[in-house]
Design a protein around this motif. Sequence first.
Motif, mmCIF file in Angstrom:
data_model
loop_
_atom_site.group_PDB
_atom_site.id
_atom_site.type_symbol
_atom_site.label_atom_id
_atom_site.label_comp_id
_atom_site.label_asym_id
_atom_site.label_seq_id
_atom_site.Cartn_x
_atom_site.Cartn_y
_atom_site.Cartn_z
ATOM 1 N N ARG A 171 8.371 -48.115 -4.954
ATOM 2 C CA ARG A 171 9.555 -48.646 -4.283
ATOM 3 C C ARG A 171 10.794 -47.818 -4.593
ATOM 4 N NH1 ARG A 171 8.947 -54.678 -6.524
ATOM 5 N NH2 ARG A 171 10.981 -55.005 -5.523
ATOM 6 N N GLU A 172 10.823 -47.175 -5.759
ATOM 7 C CA GLU A 172 11.988 -46.400 -6.193
ATOM 8 C C GLU A 172 11.513 -45.156 -6.940
ATOM 9 O OE1 GLU A 172 15.354 -49.594 -7.210
ATOM 10 O OE2 GLU A 172 13.413 -50.185 -8.019
ATOM 11 N N GLN A 173 12.474 -44.304 -7.333
ATOM 12 C CA GLN A 173 12.160 -43.087 -8.068
ATOM 13 C C GLN A 173 12.308 -43.354 -9.570
ATOM 14 O OE1 GLN A 173 11.286 -41.044 -4.732
ATOM 15 N NE2 GLN A 173 11.394 -39.942 -6.648
ATOM 16 N N TRP A 174 11.285 -42.961 -10.350
ATOM 17 C CA TRP A 174 11.289 -43.176 -11.790
ATOM 18 C C TRP A 174 11.043 -41.839 -12.469
ATOM 19 C CZ3 TRP A 174 12.571 -48.082 -13.189
ATOM 20 C CH2 TRP A 174 12.512 -49.048 -12.177
ATOM 21 N N PRO A 175 11.974 -41.358 -13.279
ATOM 22 C CA PRO A 175 11.942 -39.955 -13.712
ATOM 23 C C PRO A 175 10.713 -39.544 -14.511
ATOM 24 C CG PRO A 175 13.663 -41.191 -14.878
ATOM 25 C CD PRO A 175 13.191 -42.045 -13.757
ATOM 26 N N LEU A 176 10.214 -40.390 -15.407
ATOM 27 C CA LEU A 176 9.123 -39.942 -16.266
ATOM 28 C C LEU A 176 7.751 -40.029 -15.593
ATOM 29 C CD1 LEU A 176 10.069 -41.227 -19.833
ATOM 30 C CD2 LEU A 176 10.901 -39.263 -18.540
ATOM 31 N N TYR A 177 7.687 -40.614 -14.399
ATOM 32 C CA TYR A 177 6.458 -40.604 -13.609
ATOM 33 C C TYR A 177 6.870 -40.382 -12.167
ATOM 34 C CZ TYR A 177 1.474 -41.417 -12.960
ATOM 35 O OH TYR A 177 0.132 -41.252 -12.704
ATOM 36 N N PRO A 178 7.168 -39.122 -11.827
ATOM 37 C CA PRO A 178 7.894 -38.832 -10.581
ATOM 38 C C PRO A 178 7.041 -38.882 -9.317
ATOM 39 C CG PRO A 178 7.451 -36.808 -11.779
ATOM 40 C CD PRO A 178 6.947 -37.914 -12.645
ATOM 41 N N LEU A 179 6.755 -40.091 -8.861
ATOM 42 C CA LEU A 179 6.147 -40.279 -7.552
ATOM 43 C C LEU A 179 7.251 -40.361 -6.501
ATOM 44 C CD1 LEU A 179 3.584 -43.099 -8.447
ATOM 45 C CD2 LEU A 179 3.135 -40.649 -8.332
ATOM 46 N N THR A 180 6.992 -39.844 -5.321
ATOM 47 C CA THR A 180 7.968 -39.907 -4.245
ATOM 48 C C THR A 180 7.960 -41.305 -3.639
ATOM 49 O OG1 THR A 180 7.632 -37.563 -3.759
ATOM 50 C CG2 THR A 180 8.678 -38.907 -2.052
ATOM 51 N N SER A 181 9.095 -41.993 -3.692
ATOM 52 C CA SER A 181 9.133 -43.357 -3.160
ATOM 53 C C SER A 181 8.854 -43.348 -1.663
ATOM 54 C CB SER A 181 10.504 -43.994 -3.436
ATOM 55 O OG SER A 181 11.520 -43.285 -2.779
ATOM 56 N N GLY A 182 8.107 -44.366 -1.216
ATOM 57 C CA GLY A 182 7.774 -44.487 0.197
ATOM 58 C C GLY A 182 6.586 -43.660 0.638
ATOM 59 N N GLU A 183 6.064 -42.807 -0.240
ATOM 60 C CA GLU A 183 4.873 -42.019 0.107
ATOM 61 C C GLU A 183 3.630 -42.730 -0.409
ATOM 62 O OE1 GLU A 183 2.864 -37.637 -0.860
ATOM 63 O OE2 GLU A 183 5.047 -37.858 -0.855
ATOM 64 N N THR A 184 2.547 -42.675 0.361
ATOM 65 C CA THR A 184 1.311 -43.335 -0.050
ATOM 66 C C THR A 184 0.500 -42.423 -0.957
ATOM 67 O OG1 THR A 184 1.225 -44.584 2.026
ATOM 68 C CG2 THR A 184 -0.799 -44.468 0.727
ATOM 69 N N TYR A 185 0.247 -42.926 -2.157
ATOM 70 C CA TYR A 185 -0.658 -42.281 -3.114
ATOM 71 C C TYR A 185 -1.889 -43.173 -3.263
ATOM 72 C CZ TYR A 185 3.332 -39.410 -4.604
ATOM 73 O OH TYR A 185 4.402 -38.545 -4.635
ATOM 74 N N VAL A 186 -2.932 -42.609 -3.815
ATOM 75 C CA VAL A 186 -4.105 -43.415 -4.157
ATOM 76 C C VAL A 186 -4.409 -43.213 -5.629
ATOM 77 C CG1 VAL A 186 -6.534 -43.893 -3.744
ATOM 78 C CG2 VAL A 186 -5.049 -43.296 -1.831
#
Length: 455
Positions: free
Chosen positions: A360-375
């Motif tokens: 839902r948001e950006q978190w610096p120490l685990y940098p997933l792109t918000s709004g992008e689908t990961y599995v």
Amino acid sequence: MTELAVEGDHERAVEALRRSYEAIPPGTPVRLAKRTSNLFRFREPSSAPGLDVSGFDRVLKVDPEAATAVVQGMTTYEDLVDATLPHGLMPMVVPQLKTITLGGAVTGLGIESTSFRNGLPHESVLEMQVITGAGEVVTATRDNEHADLFWGFPNSYGTLGYSLKLTIELERVKPYVRLRHLRFDDADQCAATLKELSETRVHEDDPVDFLDGTVFGPDEAYITVGTYQDKAPYVSDYTGQRIYYRSIQQRSIDYLTIRDYIWRWDTDWFWCSGAFGVQKPLIRRLWPDKSKRSDVYRRLVAYEKRFHFKARYDRWTGKPPREDVIQDIEVPVGRLPEFLDFFHDKVGMSPIWLCPLRAREQWPLYPLTSGETYVNVGFWGTVPLRPGQMPEHHNRLIERRVAALDGHKSLYSTAFYGREEFWRHYDGETYRRLKTTYDPETRLLDLYDKCVRGR
């Protein structure tokens, strides 16, 4: 007990903990004295005094109207769910295993089948009270004077501080969940469907409330779509003799109570109970239902790590050594087929768990792109080592492939990154700034030393 009395008990526990922290001699590593753990970084017992957090394991308040809860950091999700379900509520994301604590899921990473719409557990935190590495008790929110700690706390694994109290959002639930197990013979189509369902949240005109998947082999994968129901024509029970993951291959439609759905994986630790013979009919009948739990199996693994009974037996019988491959990784959904092809070819374990995630948001120490689908791809077991292979051969292969696919790896298990590579993946610049602010004398372990060096 009144709300005021409960809060008073908490404040007294905070003061006792602060004194306990101050009593630990300078230069002595600070560790939690916990009864349970869901980590797989097994360390030798330490003679250092543990920080007693036994007074922080309660749900302090559930507010049904606001759909929030105030919860102490060492509260297990089992206790948290038991407190919220009577109000028709549950946490926005409930990690799969009963004894995962709320504080552990926030400072580490938890995930489950609501993560495609609710993100990770820390994303539903509104406020957290933390005892920092400096021994100070602070309250952090998204926008107060300790906002940097709020945003940097997830994936810090207790190296910046420990959460004592958290205010979290809850979700309204219905009594039952209908499951539909959709089979796929092709990883590309499976990935495309996971992406579509994660983004549209609709399947055949029904809402998708829960979403995960199970891979049994290169040409056999299932996506499980869960939808809230007010009523159910029947409910299945996978807490005794029947095994949930096997039902995925056997039934196209199923129904569970909401509580049994939440804990559907815990009874058999996904499928890992098979390592103890618990899936064999005779042993399963003799094994008490109350001991069909992830924390029981985890304690058995801890005994093996300490005494090496099975490893010794394997050596005596001429079997090759085996490598623990216990990981959760995230890759962009479009790269999932590439990862699965690699995994089937180079590792060869099954089943494999799939769990879509949209931060839902950006978190610096685990940098997933918000709004992008990961599995999230979860795999937990052992594989044989061929002569000449390093003890961590397969884990190193996985780390390199995940990095090549623009993915990330959870740190609850052992990692093998070099220091420079590690900090590239987990925002070393932000972490060092937080460490200087909240643990200037390094009373707590450094994240690299804890997660890679196993200190």
